[in-house]
Design a protein around this motif. Structure first.
Motif, mmCIF file in Angstrom:
data_model
loop_
_atom_site.group_PDB
_atom_site.id
_atom_site.type_symbol
_atom_site.label_atom_id
_atom_site.label_comp_id
_atom_site.label_asym_id
_atom_site.label_seq_id
_atom_site.Cartn_x
_atom_site.Cartn_y
_atom_site.Cartn_z
ATOM 1 N N ALA A 4 0.819 -1.217 0.000
ATOM 2 C CA ALA A 4 0.000 0.000 0.000
ATOM 3 C C ALA A 4 0.851 1.264 0.000
ATOM 4 C CB ALA A 4 -0.938 -0.007 1.197
ATOM 5 N N GLY B 236 1.939 2.384 -3.539
ATOM 6 C CA GLY B 236 0.955 2.755 -4.553
ATOM 7 C C GLY B 236 0.879 1.808 -5.736
ATOM 8 N N PRO C 54 -0.702 -0.907 -7.928
ATOM 9 C CA PRO C 54 -2.040 -1.492 -8.039
ATOM 10 C C PRO C 54 -1.986 -3.018 -7.984
ATOM 11 C CG PRO C 54 -1.297 -0.710 -10.182
ATOM 12 C CD PRO C 54 -0.269 -0.258 -9.184
ATOM 13 N N GLU D 199 -10.785 1.103 -11.219
ATOM 14 C CA GLU D 199 -9.882 1.233 -10.069
ATOM 15 C C GLU D 199 -10.682 1.500 -8.796
ATOM 16 O OE1 GLU D 199 -5.897 3.641 -8.516
ATOM 17 O OE2 GLU D 199 -6.518 3.760 -10.620
ATOM 18 N N ASP D 200 -10.276 0.848 -7.739
ATOM 19 C CA ASP D 200 -11.004 0.866 -6.465
ATOM 20 C C ASP D 200 -9.965 1.110 -5.362
ATOM 21 O OD1 ASP D 200 -12.606 0.257 -4.263
ATOM 22 O OD2 ASP D 200 -12.528 -1.908 -4.603
ATOM 23 N N ARG D 201 -9.954 2.324 -4.794
ATOM 24 C CA ARG D 201 -8.969 2.677 -3.769
ATOM 25 C C ARG D 201 -9.582 2.543 -2.373
ATOM 26 N NH1 ARG D 201 -4.444 6.267 -5.311
ATOM 27 N NH2 ARG D 201 -4.334 6.346 -7.588
ATOM 28 N N ARG D 202 -8.838 1.911 -1.475
ATOM 29 C CA ARG D 202 -9.351 1.700 -0.124
ATOM 30 C C ARG D 202 -8.279 2.068 0.907
ATOM 31 N NH1 ARG D 202 -13.151 -3.702 -0.525
ATOM 32 N NH2 ARG D 202 -13.764 -3.428 -2.720
ATOM 33 N N TRP D 203 -8.719 2.829 1.919
ATOM 34 C CA TRP D 203 -7.798 3.271 2.959
ATOM 35 C C TRP D 203 -7.407 2.112 3.865
ATOM 36 C CZ3 TRP D 203 -5.412 7.738 2.705
ATOM 37 C CH2 TRP D 203 -6.027 8.817 2.053
ATOM 38 N N SER E 22 -16.814 2.818 -1.018
ATOM 39 C CA SER E 22 -16.680 4.248 -1.301
ATOM 40 C C SER E 22 -16.925 5.107 -0.058
ATOM 41 C CB SER E 22 -17.652 4.667 -2.403
ATOM 42 O OG SER E 22 -19.002 4.514 -1.978
ATOM 43 N N HIS F 1 -1.885 5.625 3.749
ATOM 44 C CA HIS F 1 -1.793 4.895 2.481
ATOM 45 C C HIS F 1 -3.114 4.231 2.102
ATOM 46 C CE1 HIS F 1 2.453 5.569 2.972
ATOM 47 N NE2 HIS F 1 2.452 4.907 4.115
ATOM 48 N N GLN F 2 -3.333 4.141 0.805
ATOM 49 C CA GLN F 2 -4.491 3.447 0.253
ATOM 50 C C GLN F 2 -4.037 2.219 -0.517
ATOM 51 O OE1 GLN F 2 -6.164 6.833 -2.015
ATOM 52 N NE2 GLN F 2 -8.069 6.448 -0.919
ATOM 53 N N ARG G 165 -4.684 0.043 -3.810
ATOM 54 C CA ARG G 165 -5.271 0.245 -5.144
ATOM 55 C C ARG G 165 -5.641 -1.102 -5.749
ATOM 56 N NH1 ARG G 165 -1.220 3.213 -8.824
ATOM 57 N NH2 ARG G 165 -3.034 3.182 -10.218
#
Length: 294
Positions: free
Chosen positions: A84, A87, A89, A123-127, A202, A264-265, A267
């Motif tokens: 994470a 970055g 993916p 794309e799906d970003r998650r904390w 989301s 950080h997220q 991806r």
């Protein structure tokens, strides 16, 4: 059209039957798409695959454009905690049962992965979550989690008493078998089994879920993930804190588990047209509207 991802790392659940063969097939496919392929160090060592360069987590983060996880959600969580911060993916190819975050079935990987390598993806970003165990003002343990932070009673002890604070404000003292702080990703894991709600990825939030609470009015609550949640162990022996059920810290009375949103997220990349609700419907066997189940 060549791949947009020039250097791809393969990470596998090497304990699974047929994992070596699956990884070889996927690696060969990536080569035909013009990708340079590397294997994660432990994956290579445990499968005996020697024809590709090997990289550990930090090296994958530094040198690869994409990480391809072949396995299940547990395999994804393990590498996700490492990658994470870089970055990079991640794409998940599932071996066995459909996963919530490894959502491409192995038998469909060529049809799904080919267009994704050419740039056709969602794309799906998650904390991530960052947690610390504080003891008398000093940090004695620190960990990153993608799913959840869980405070549990000891195996042979009774309930624990936990003091909960949100952004420095007292919420409640809770007597229960434990308490879960789950991200939207983790809302489909242990938190769901404990009666918590599903959170759409989301949503910038967490869910606080008691485990077998003493008081029936002690219900799950959804919180913003922009603040700080503190759980203090007031009473109870042999309690522990778990981070994605992977890292474990033994707790003493007075210990404070401090949870904040990570910097950080993660991806995730999904096939074009992917929907979170499709995943829920398949995984949870929801009625599809036609009288049957997926």
């Amino acid at each position: 059209m060549k791949s947009q991802f020039l250097h791809v790392a393969l990470i596998g659940k090497y304990q699974a039957q047929g994992s070596r063969s699956a990884l070889e097939h996927i690696a060969d496919f990536l080569l035909t798409q013009g990708c340079k392929v590397a294997l994660e160090t432990d994956t290579a060592r445990n499968t005996g695959l020697t024809q590709f360069p090997t990289l550990d987590g930090p090296a994958i983060g530094a040198h690869c454009d994409l990480a391809l996880v072949v396995g299940g959600d547990g395999t994804m969580l393990g590498i996700g905690r490492q990658l994470a911060r870089y970055g990079v993916p991640v794409v998940g190819i599932n071996q066995g049962r459909l996963g919530f975050i490894t959502d491409i079935a192995f038998e469909d990987y060529q049809a799904s992965l080919g267009p994704m390598l050419r740039g056709e993806f969602e794309e799906d970003r998650r904390w991530m979550m960052q947690a610390q165990v504080m003891r008398q003002g000093e940090c004695v343990f620190s960990a990153t989690a993608m799913n959840d932070v869980v405070v549990n009673r000891g195996a042979t002890s009774g309930m624990v008493e936990l003091r909960v604070e949100v952004d420095g404000r007292f919420v409640a003292n809770q007597r229960a078998d434990g308490l879960i702080i789950a991200s939207p990703t983790g809302s489909t894991a242990y938190a769901l089994s404990a009666g918590g709600p599903l959170l759409h990825p989301s949503i910038s939030g967490w869910v606080l879920v008691p485990i077998a609470p003493h008081t029936l009015s002690n219900r799950p609550i959804v919180l913003s993930d922009s603040g700080e949640v503190v759980i203090e162990l007031v009473a109870g022996g042999n309690a522990s804190a778990n981070f994605d059920m992977h890292s474990l810290a033994s707790l003493m009375r007075g210990d404070r588990i401090v949870v904040r949103r990570s910097a950080h997220q993660m991806r995730f990349l999904h096939p074009k047209g992917w929907s979170y609700f499709d995943t829920l419907r398949k995984k949870l066997h929801w009625n599809t509207g036609g009288g049957g189940t997926a």
